[in-house]
Design an enzyme around this catalytic site. Structure first.
Site, mmCIF file in Angstrom:
data_model
loop_
_atom_site.group_PDB
_atom_site.id
_atom_site.type_symbol
_atom_site.label_atom_id
_atom_site.label_comp_id
_atom_site.label_asym_id
_atom_site.label_seq_id
_atom_site.Cartn_x
_atom_site.Cartn_y
_atom_site.Cartn_z
ATOM 1 N N GLU A 1 -3.701 7.418 -4.037
ATOM 2 C CA GLU A 1 -3.637 6.221 -3.190
ATOM 3 C C GLU A 1 -3.592 4.987 -4.084
ATOM 4 O OE1 GLU A 1 -7.234 5.234 -0.942
ATOM 5 O OE2 GLU A 1 -5.999 4.954 0.838
ATOM 6 N N TYR B 1 0.858 -1.201 0.000
ATOM 7 C CA TYR B 1 0.000 0.000 0.000
ATOM 8 C C TYR B 1 0.883 1.236 0.000
ATOM 9 C CZ TYR B 1 -3.030 3.700 1.846
ATOM 10 O OH TYR B 1 -3.716 4.876 2.032
#
Lengths: 295, 381, 295, 381
Positions: free
Chosen positions: B187, B101
């Site tokens: 993101e 991530y």
């Protein structure tokens, strides 16, 4: 007697010859504010209603001793205008302009961190010390001098709540419209610190909105540092969920940004939280009465 | 402005960030064709301005063009979590070694950029942050300083060594994208390390600062590509901030804070708002007419509450604007009007003299809300 | 008891595995300094003489609680290393590296202005609190604990003057080698302010050099803010004219930068200015005796 | 490193700053030829790393090739203010309307860049600053912020309106040059407005940060183009900081501060130093040998004083280095040696055991200076 603006305030208007700038300059002057200079690049040497206009803020400061700037320039030049005011040594910049890209404001915010210049705004109605000085676009007519401080994220709620206070005969020391942009200057915490230090402010009204975590941080600050009574209102109990900065945003702010969450945080810090603007005025009146009785 | 995943991935590609091959499909046939092109196996993902697609059934692994068509048909028909769906993204399937991530965002509390990274991608990042904060690497980046080599080292240090180099290249590009595209959030969840060692952005979430769209013409053009309700489109074109809600009291006010407060006060009197509508600083006849049209197009609306506190806005202008608007459009429900602030007396006089049958004047915000609640047939305490 | 470094100092060495870094780390550890971590990108997870090595300063701070960094990395990476330490929340950075381009240091200087991190250096020998902690390359053997503070632009003059003091039995509270680069961290003024606030410093020795206007600014500060006696030495009464920044440079600094000019400014502020290093020690001994007699 | 005017002007050209046409001439013939090319009238300017050329006769307006040759011949023969001159710059003559001034520099007091501008160019800027500070515009520029439009407006606001636009373009380029070339000073005095309205940099003064030469290879290459004394060249090649002075005591020390202090102490004992020589951190036999060679090549030297305070430098290494150096070169004068600091006892023991006839040991800096002064035949009080 006041915070941020007062009798010593000497204003330079950035964008004085624009339509917004000229309109509000006249109103601020009419209110009694000492507007000593204007700045419009290329119009240095001219005058606006007898107020000298300069090409740069540095020149305006040098020639007129201006210590406060109010920014009315269009969004794409506004961040530069704030930097210019800071580099010219102005103590307080009030930026009314709406729509400044947040990247520009992030840069401004970083730059101001190292200097002595304070910022109110952007996207805010300004600061008024009733009866003394009005820097920005708050309608002076609704205000009355007194001993209640007000700080608000929303512009029109400043007007609404001040109006409710004035209707009940409760005057204001200073009203601060801090603006609702994500990256802004003076916030609740900084305004509360100043009101706390002001011997002529007996109570502070804090007007928040959904989104962000300004109110939560204000609550934490009040719990630790503020003895002055605080009455709050959070707009948006019934509002649709505010725009969030995605998943990661919530982690960083540590808040979901709801009105209920904010009210809870403030109440835990001993703040009386109203559910409507008129209830704010009721709570303020009640607290002031109690205080008078105690004294 | 939240971008669709496929728009975000176009931006990623333009900034040198590797993403899977993909095709936008607006019909089951297009989805089947794309799946065929990827060798018969693919991933079909709904395109919406919302998260939680993985859990919510918005992502389907399909093993044949037929299956792709079937799943796409259902997605287009059913929408996702209340959002209409007009397209899906069909992507190649890649052999994944592990999920990571990475994100950057502008932190409004500090005014700094913040980078986040964890080796435990693919999960809900809030949950991870709450449960095992140590697994999440968080780096503050001063906007004037920008991303420095040590920030990058700190962020990618949380990844397994095999993925660090590939991830670092992507993370560096993510930050450039954040700034160059005026994004407030980029993101990647998950950022994946493939079996062959390559690192690829499997998802893309990008939020663009609305204030910056004036200097991002390519991104501003995307604004009109989202499916939008006809009423909302009309409001937006008139410069109104309009959000549909599900009560009976139509609301018009000036300033977001005042409008939100109006919703609260209406609720206080037992009724519920049918919408949020902020006319902003202007209050011309045109603005008022469009506002009324927008609100009256909602059949649930039983009464309209106009709440104006004049600052810059002058109440006499508002009063004339309302009357002029009512000359152009038919008011099918009562209109409660509260005027205060700049030139309020003049405004009230104009309204009184006009004596329009549908207009009910109220002296305060509270009385206006009480009236509106009563007229909506929802009067409470 | 000391300024800048003391018993609470926990050092992270940036560039610990380099030749300079490893050599001086061992000397500082041998002196009793608490060196808790090292940083060398790519060598995280290793250890140096039992000291854990990390890839980033942030990690070193997180894992070991380091609060002071000493920078031994090569000039082209040194400015970044200072920024990294500041972003990691280190309170004090001591940068030994010589030869950092001044443009890089100007950026660092600007950045540090807004934060809480202090810088000593670059191009400096570091800071020693005799008997307690040695952060940098000052030879600990020449120092002895005591109550005289020292701050110097020149490195070898720190050694020479400390040596002269120690020979006469005069110990030091803290010795600061501030470095001689045009753009640097803590200077005379900042060191003087700290010594003034340190109850265990009875007298301060200030060692200047030709060039710049650090000494002139120190003189102005002493006149207004320093009650602790100050003894100074300016190296270069006989030296060839120092390099100047062209005509404009002289205007900006408002000084021609000569030793005589500096001595004059300091003497006007009540500072005893010696003409040689040994005379510094004589003047210090004399002042301390007088002080002892007065008390 | 101070650049010659013609080098500064090459940089100016590369950064888009207009300068007069010019030719570097290394002989009277070349100067005459250049003057001919400019139509028979030109300006001849000595190229030296020093200011004050205008007053000092370093600039000549010539009206014929012959005159150019004559003036050039004299400049090359006589040098300028003690500097050798190996070239002149011959430039076209331009019709000047007025002289302005602009500069940027790094201010060591604040760590900021500072811009200076005045409409009264051509004069000594220190004098103007002292006498009429109001005529000088001074702008502080944060290094992270860089030059902004308002800085530029503030600086050029001091110029007459006719020159502002042209000057602004130049001032903007000057700042880029300052940063891109790692300069610590860029100065244009005079910056001129021509009769036809163009603005041109008539002079160019540029100082480059020595520490940055490693990343400025083009500028670093200029270092070897300045005429330099053979002795100085040898010292520089050995990494020694050497400056020739006019006393009789040769000085070697470690650290600029300590060497300057040594000069002061020698003066205290009535003698004068023949040089400044800093060996820096190293003190190998090679370094010591080169240092002694450099110093002994000065016939005025009657004694050498070596003053070492060991920190990193170890005195035993210095002692061995001195002895080894004296094995290679002949010491024609006495050498006073003071060793203190790291391994000083060991170093003194080595010297004592060697019992070299030319070496005189001294226990302190003061005694070393007293000895040296005595041996130089200059002993004072």
């Amino acid at each position: 007697m006041s915070i941020l603006v007062g009798a010593e305030t000497r204003v330079v208007v950035q964008g004085i010859t624009g339509s917004e700038g000229s309109f509000h300059t006249r109103r601020n002057v009419a209110y009694g504010t000492r507007v000593v200079a204007g700045v419009t690049p290329g119009k240095g040497g001219q005058a606006f209603d007898g107020i000298p206009v300069f090409d740069t803020v540095a020149e305006a400061v040098r020639e007129t001793g201006a210590n406060t700037s109010v920014v009315f320039v269009p969004p794409r030049f506004a961040a530069e205008a704030i930097l210019e005011a800071a580099d010219a040594g102005v103590e307080l910049v009030v930026c009314i302009t709406e729509g400044i890209p947040v990247r520009d404001m992030a840069e401004v915010h970083s730059y101001l961190r190292r200097g002595a210049t304070e910022l109110v705004g952007p996207n805010c109605p300004g600061v008024i010390t009733p009866g003394v000085a009005n820097v920005g676009i708050i309608p002076g007519e609704v205000c009355t001098p007194g001993r209640v401080g007000l700080v608000s994220r929303s512009g029109t709620l400043v007007y609404q709540i001040v109006h409710e206070l004035t209707r009940r005969g409760i005057g204001q020391s200073t009203c601060v419209g801090m603006g609702g942009d994500p990256v802004h200057g003076i916030g609740f915490v900084e305004a509360l610190a100043r009101f706390e230090a002001d011997p002529d402010t007996d109570l502070v009204v804090l007007t928040g909105e959904i989104g962000g975590d300004d109110e939560e941080r204000a609550a934490a600050y009040i719990a630790d540092h503020v003895r002055t009574p605080v009455v709050a209102y959070i707009a948006g109990f019934e509002a649709p969920p505010g725009k969030r900065m995605g998943h990661a945003g919530a982690i960083v702010t540590g808040s979901t940004g709801t009105a209920a969450g904010k009210a809870e945080a403030l109440e835990a810090a001993g703040v009386a939280v109203a559910r409507t603007p008129s209830e704010v005025a009721d709570l303020v009146a009640e607290r002031l009465d109690r205080r008078a009785t105690d004294a | 402005m939240d971008l669709y995943e496929h728009m975000g991935k176009d931006l990623f590609r333009a900034h040198g960030i590797p993403v899977p091959q993909g095709v936008v499909a607006r019909s089951p046939e297009e989805a089947a064709e794309a799946t065929r092109r990827f060798g018969g196996a693919a991933v079909v993902k709904v395109q919406v301005q919302a998260g939680g697609r993985g859990k919510g059934g918005g992502v389907a692994l399909v093993d044949s063009p037929d299956e792709a068509a079937r799943r796409t048909a259902r997605m287009l028909a059913e929408g996702f979590a209340g959002h209409p769906v007009d397209r899906v993204l069909v992507e190649e399937r890649l052999p994944i070694e592990r999920e990571l991530y990475a994100s950057f965002l502008l932190d409004r509390s500090s005014g700094d950029y913040v980078g986040l990274a964890t080796a435990e991608g693919g999960v809900e990042i809030e949950a991870l942050a709450a449960e095992r904060p140590g697994a999440l690497r968080r780096v503050r980046i001063d906007p004037m300083l920008g991303l420095r080599p040590y920030h990058l080292r700190e962020l990618t240090g949380v990844f397994p060594p095999s993925a660090r180099e590939g991830a670092a290249a992507i993370v560096r590009c993510l930050f450039s994208l954040l700034r160059e595209a005026d994004a407030t959030l980029v993101e990647v969840n998950p950022l994946v390390e493939l079996v062959d060692g390559r690192v690829v952005a499997l998802d893309a979430k990008v939020t663009i600062d609305d204030n910056a769209l004036v200097r991002q013409p390519d991104l501003a053009a995307l604004r009109d590509r989202f499916p939008i309700d006809e009423v909302e489109r009309r409001a937006r074109q008139a410069g109104l901030q309009y959000v549909k809600l599900d009560g009976r009291v139509g609301i018009i006010g000036n300033g977001a804070g005042l409008v939100m407060a109006t919703l609260d006060v209406v609720a206080r009197y037992g009724a519920r708002a049918a919408n949020f509508l902020d006319v902003g600083g202007g209050a011309s006849a045109d603005t008022m007419a469009t506002s009324l049209e927008v609100i009256l197009s909602d059949p649930a609306v039983r009464v309209v509450l106009i709440n104006i506190f004049g600052g810059i806005t002058r109440c006499d202008v508002v009063a004339r604007g309302v009357l002029e608007a009512l000359g152009r459009i038919e008011a099918t429900v009562p209109i409660v009007l509260r005027l205060d602030g700049t030139n309020a007396e003049e405004g009230r006089r104009i309204i009184a003299e006009a004596a329009h049958p549908r207009i009910v004047s109220a002296p305060t915000m509270d009385e206006a809300a009480a009236q509106a609640a009563r007229l909506a047939g929802e009067a409470g305490p």
